[in-house]
Design a protein around this motif. Structure first.
Motif, PDB file in Angstrom:
ATOM      1  N   ALA A  15      29.140  45.737  34.537  1.00 37.70           N
ATOM      2  CA  ALA A  15      30.600  45.855  34.568  1.00 37.70           C
ATOM      3  C   ALA A  15      31.296  44.514  34.399  1.00 37.70           C
ATOM      4  O   ALA A  15      32.386  44.446  33.843  1.00 37.70           O
ATOM      5  CB  ALA A  15      31.029  46.501  35.875  1.00 37.70           C
ATOM      6  N   ARG A  16      30.646  43.438  34.840  1.00 33.96           N
ATOM      7  CA  ARG A  16      31.287  42.124  34.711  1.00 33.96           C
ATOM      8  C   ARG A  16      31.408  41.692  33.261  1.00 33.96           C
ATOM      9  O   ARG A  16      32.395  41.088  32.873  1.00 33.96           O
ATOM     10  CB  ARG A  16      30.506  41.077  35.497  1.00 33.96           C
ATOM     11  CG  ARG A  16      30.589  41.280  36.986  1.00 33.96           C
ATOM     12  CD  ARG A  16      29.708  40.328  37.683  1.00 33.96           C
ATOM     13  NE  ARG A  16      28.330  40.682  37.348  1.00 33.96           N
ATOM     14  CZ  ARG A  16      27.266  40.036  37.742  1.00 33.96           C
ATOM     15  NH1 ARG A  16      27.389  38.991  38.483  1.00 33.96           N
ATOM     16  NH2 ARG A  16      26.067  40.425  37.416  1.00 33.96           N
ATOM     17  N   THR A  75      46.157  38.628  30.942  1.00 32.54           N
ATOM     18  CA  THR A  75      46.926  39.410  31.902  1.00 32.54           C
ATOM     19  C   THR A  75      46.252  40.752  32.166  1.00 32.54           C
ATOM     20  O   THR A  75      46.182  41.209  33.314  1.00 32.54           O
ATOM     21  CB  THR A  75      48.361  39.627  31.381  1.00 32.54           C
ATOM     22  OG1 THR A  75      48.955  38.358  31.142  1.00 32.54           O
ATOM     23  CG2 THR A  75      49.198  40.403  32.371  1.00 32.54           C
ATOM     24  N   ALA A  76      45.747  41.374  31.110  1.00 34.19           N
ATOM     25  CA  ALA A  76      45.054  42.653  31.282  1.00 34.19           C
ATOM     26  C   ALA A  76      43.796  42.477  32.129  1.00 34.19           C
ATOM     27  O   ALA A  76      43.498  43.306  32.998  1.00 34.19           O
ATOM     28  CB  ALA A  76      44.699  43.243  29.924  1.00 34.19           C
ATOM     29  N   ARG A  77      43.076  41.395  31.903  1.00 33.60           N
ATOM     30  CA  ARG A  77      41.862  41.147  32.683  1.00 33.60           C
ATOM     31  C   ARG A  77      42.190  40.845  34.146  1.00 33.60           C
ATOM     32  O   ARG A  77      41.492  41.288  35.057  1.00 33.60           O
ATOM     33  CB  ARG A  77      41.054  40.025  32.061  1.00 33.60           C
ATOM     34  CG  ARG A  77      40.377  40.475  30.786  1.00 33.60           C
ATOM     35  CD  ARG A  77      39.504  39.386  30.190  1.00 33.60           C
ATOM     36  NE  ARG A  77      38.871  39.845  28.981  1.00 33.60           N
ATOM     37  CZ  ARG A  77      39.383  39.711  27.767  1.00 33.60           C
ATOM     38  NH1 ARG A  77      40.547  39.126  27.606  1.00 33.60           N
ATOM     39  NH2 ARG A  77      38.730  40.150  26.706  1.00 33.60           N
ATOM     40  N   VAL A  78      43.251  40.079  34.373  1.00 32.69           N
ATOM     41  CA  VAL A  78      43.665  39.778  35.743  1.00 32.69           C
ATOM     42  C   VAL A  78      44.094  41.060  36.438  1.00 32.69           C
ATOM     43  O   VAL A  78      43.759  41.297  37.616  1.00 32.69           O
ATOM     44  CB  VAL A  78      44.801  38.725  35.751  1.00 32.69           C
ATOM     45  CG1 VAL A  78      45.452  38.641  37.112  1.00 32.69           C
ATOM     46  CG2 VAL A  78      44.259  37.370  35.337  1.00 32.69           C
ATOM     47  N   ARG A  79      44.822  41.923  35.742  1.00 34.02           N
ATOM     48  CA  ARG A  79      45.236  43.207  36.313  1.00 34.02           C
ATOM     49  C   ARG A  79      44.008  44.049  36.664  1.00 34.02           C
ATOM     50  O   ARG A  79      43.952  44.684  37.717  1.00 34.02           O
ATOM     51  CB  ARG A  79      46.127  43.950  35.321  1.00 34.02           C
ATOM     52  CG  ARG A  79      46.829  45.146  35.921  1.00 34.02           C
ATOM     53  CD  ARG A  79      47.814  45.788  34.950  1.00 34.02           C
ATOM     54  NE  ARG A  79      48.771  44.857  34.405  1.00 34.02           N
ATOM     55  CZ  ARG A  79      48.899  44.577  33.104  1.00 34.02           C
ATOM     56  NH1 ARG A  79      48.140  45.170  32.220  1.00 34.02           N
ATOM     57  NH2 ARG A  79      49.784  43.701  32.681  1.00 34.02           N
ATOM     58  N   LEU A  80      43.011  44.044  35.772  1.00 31.39           N
ATOM     59  CA  LEU A  80      41.784  44.789  36.039  1.00 31.39           C
ATOM     60  C   LEU A  80      41.062  44.240  37.272  1.00 31.39           C
ATOM     61  O   LEU A  80      40.605  45.005  38.133  1.00 31.39           O
ATOM     62  CB  LEU A  80      40.864  44.746  34.813  1.00 31.39           C
ATOM     63  CG  LEU A  80      39.524  45.439  34.932  1.00 31.39           C
ATOM     64  CD1 LEU A  80      39.731  46.944  35.068  1.00 31.39           C
ATOM     65  CD2 LEU A  80      38.670  45.135  33.718  1.00 31.39           C
ATOM     66  N   LEU A  81      40.972  42.916  37.370  1.00 31.02           N
ATOM     67  CA  LEU A  81      40.330  42.309  38.535  1.00 31.02           C
ATOM     68  C   LEU A  81      41.102  42.611  39.815  1.00 31.02           C
ATOM     69  O   LEU A  81      40.506  42.863  40.866  1.00 31.02           O
ATOM     70  CB  LEU A  81      40.202  40.800  38.344  1.00 31.02           C
ATOM     71  CG  LEU A  81      39.135  40.344  37.365  1.00 31.02           C
ATOM     72  CD1 LEU A  81      39.247  38.845  37.129  1.00 31.02           C
ATOM     73  CD2 LEU A  81      37.761  40.702  37.857  1.00 31.02           C
ATOM     74  N   LYS A  82      42.437  42.623  39.724  1.00 27.73           N
ATOM     75  CA  LYS A  82      43.243  42.954  40.897  1.00 27.73           C
ATOM     76  C   LYS A  82      42.983  44.385  41.328  1.00 27.73           C
ATOM     77  O   LYS A  82      42.829  44.661  42.534  1.00 27.73           O
ATOM     78  CB  LYS A  82      44.720  42.768  40.573  1.00 27.73           C
ATOM     79  CG  LYS A  82      45.620  43.073  41.747  1.00 27.73           C
ATOM     80  CD  LYS A  82      47.078  42.935  41.382  1.00 27.73           C
ATOM     81  CE  LYS A  82      47.950  43.375  42.555  1.00 27.73           C
ATOM     82  NZ  LYS A  82      49.357  43.426  42.187  1.00 27.73           N
ATOM     83  N   THR A  85      39.647  44.527  43.084  1.00 29.74           N
ATOM     84  CA  THR A  85      39.662  43.975  44.438  1.00 29.74           C
ATOM     85  C   THR A  85      40.425  44.882  45.398  1.00 29.74           C
ATOM     86  O   THR A  85      40.046  45.001  46.565  1.00 29.74           O
ATOM     87  CB  THR A  85      40.274  42.566  44.467  1.00 29.74           C
ATOM     88  OG1 THR A  85      41.584  42.605  43.884  1.00 29.74           O
ATOM     89  CG2 THR A  85      39.419  41.577  43.714  1.00 29.74           C
ATOM     90  N   VAL A  86      41.479  45.548  44.920  1.00 29.93           N
ATOM     91  CA  VAL A  86      42.201  46.494  45.776  1.00 29.93           C
ATOM     92  C   VAL A  86      41.285  47.658  46.151  1.00 29.93           C
ATOM     93  O   VAL A  86      41.238  48.085  47.310  1.00 29.93           O
ATOM     94  CB  VAL A  86      43.488  46.991  45.073  1.00 29.93           C
ATOM     95  CG1 VAL A  86      44.067  48.203  45.782  1.00 29.93           C
ATOM     96  CG2 VAL A  86      44.512  45.877  45.006  1.00 29.93           C
ATOM     97  N   LYS A  87      40.524  48.158  45.178  1.00 27.30           N
ATOM     98  CA  LYS A  87      39.602  49.262  45.456  1.00 27.30           C
ATOM     99  C   LYS A  87      38.492  48.829  46.409  1.00 27.30           C
ATOM    100  O   LYS A  87      38.067  49.604  47.271  1.00 27.30           O
ATOM    101  CB  LYS A  87      39.018  49.804  44.159  1.00 27.30           C
ATOM    102  CG  LYS A  87      40.039  50.572  43.349  1.00 27.30           C
ATOM    103  CD  LYS A  87      39.461  51.080  42.057  1.00 27.30           C
ATOM    104  CE  LYS A  87      40.535  51.785  41.246  1.00 27.30           C
ATOM    105  NZ  LYS A  87      40.024  52.251  39.955  1.00 27.30           N
ATOM    106  N   ILE A  88      38.025  47.596  46.262  1.00 28.27           N
ATOM    107  CA  ILE A  88      37.005  47.081  47.180  1.00 28.27           C
ATOM    108  C   ILE A  88      37.579  46.998  48.590  1.00 28.27           C
ATOM    109  O   ILE A  88      36.927  47.383  49.569  1.00 28.27           O
ATOM    110  CB  ILE A  88      36.477  45.710  46.714  1.00 28.27           C
ATOM    111  CG1 ILE A  88      35.609  45.875  45.464  1.00 28.27           C
ATOM    112  CG2 ILE A  88      35.694  45.010  47.815  1.00 28.27           C
ATOM    113  CD1 ILE A  88      35.203  44.564  44.820  1.00 28.27           C
ATOM    114  N   GLY A  89      38.823  46.518  48.712  1.00 27.44           N
ATOM    115  CA  GLY A  89      39.468  46.447  50.019  1.00 27.44           C
ATOM    116  C   GLY A  89      39.616  47.812  50.663  1.00 27.44           C
ATOM    117  O   GLY A  89      39.378  47.978  51.855  1.00 27.44           O
ATOM    118  N   GLU A  90      40.003  48.807  49.852  1.00 27.54           N
ATOM    119  CA  GLU A  90      40.126  50.170  50.386  1.00 27.54           C
ATOM    120  C   GLU A  90      38.777  50.698  50.844  1.00 27.54           C
ATOM    121  O   GLU A  90      38.672  51.345  51.888  1.00 27.54           O
ATOM    122  CB  GLU A  90      40.713  51.097  49.313  1.00 27.54           C
ATOM    123  CG  GLU A  90      42.164  50.838  49.003  1.00 27.54           C
ATOM    124  CD  GLU A  90      42.665  51.631  47.809  1.00 27.54           C
ATOM    125  OE1 GLU A  90      41.860  52.368  47.192  1.00 27.54           O
ATOM    126  OE2 GLU A  90      43.858  51.513  47.496  1.00 27.54           O
TER     127      GLU A  90
END
Length: 151
Positions: A15-16, A75-82, A85-90
């Motif tokens: 995935a990376r 920007t698209a890649r940063v949005r994807l990484l965000k 990370t949000v899903k990992i936090g959840e």
């Protein structure tokens, strides 16, 4: 040694690496990578200033459009990484909540089993029959249930 024993998975993509699918190495800022025959990186216009050190408007607009295109990709890649990370936090919060619930469940089960054991020991003392006899009787009943269930 057999080479099949040491198989490599370097050809497989995880995935990376999918984050950089559209990234073109020849469009990177390093001039040594992906050079065309005229010495400029492939996909870029030659940007040479005039005698006064000024660039033409077409060159500047071309560079701006290339910059905008690269910024959109980043920007698209940063949005994807965000989002990742949000899903990992959840997931971490959900797992922590689940572990807390499991801990409470195991604690209440421990208390119940301890109470049941204490009541069983009091019953064994009052009846005059040792606890080993009661444990053997319980094992016999369980074996009887297993035998009926299997056959």
């Amino acid at each position: 040694m057999s080479s099949s024993r040491f198989t490599s998975t370097l050809h497989q993509r995880d995935a990376r690496t999918q984050l950089f699918d559209g990234y073109d190495v020849s469009r990177s800022s390093s001039p040594s990578l992906g050079n065309s025959s005229n010495g400029t990186p492939s996909g870029f216009r030659a940007a040479t200033p005039n005698s006064r050190g000024q660039y033409s408007d077409s060159v500047m607009s071309g560079l701006e459009s290339q910059n905008d295109h690269e910024m959109e990709g980043l920007t698209a890649r940063v949005r994807l990484l965000k989002d990742i990370t949000v899903k990992i936090g959840e997931e971490v919060r959900d797992s922590t909540k689940l572990m807390g619930n499991l801990e409470n469940g195991f604690d209440s089960t421990r208390v119940r089993l301890k109470g049941t054991y204490n009541r069983m020991m009091r019953m064994a003392e009052r009846s005059g029959v040792g606890w080993r006899v009661w444990a053997g009787f319980f094992c016999f009943v369980m074996l009887l249930f297993v035998w009926v269930w299997m056959f």
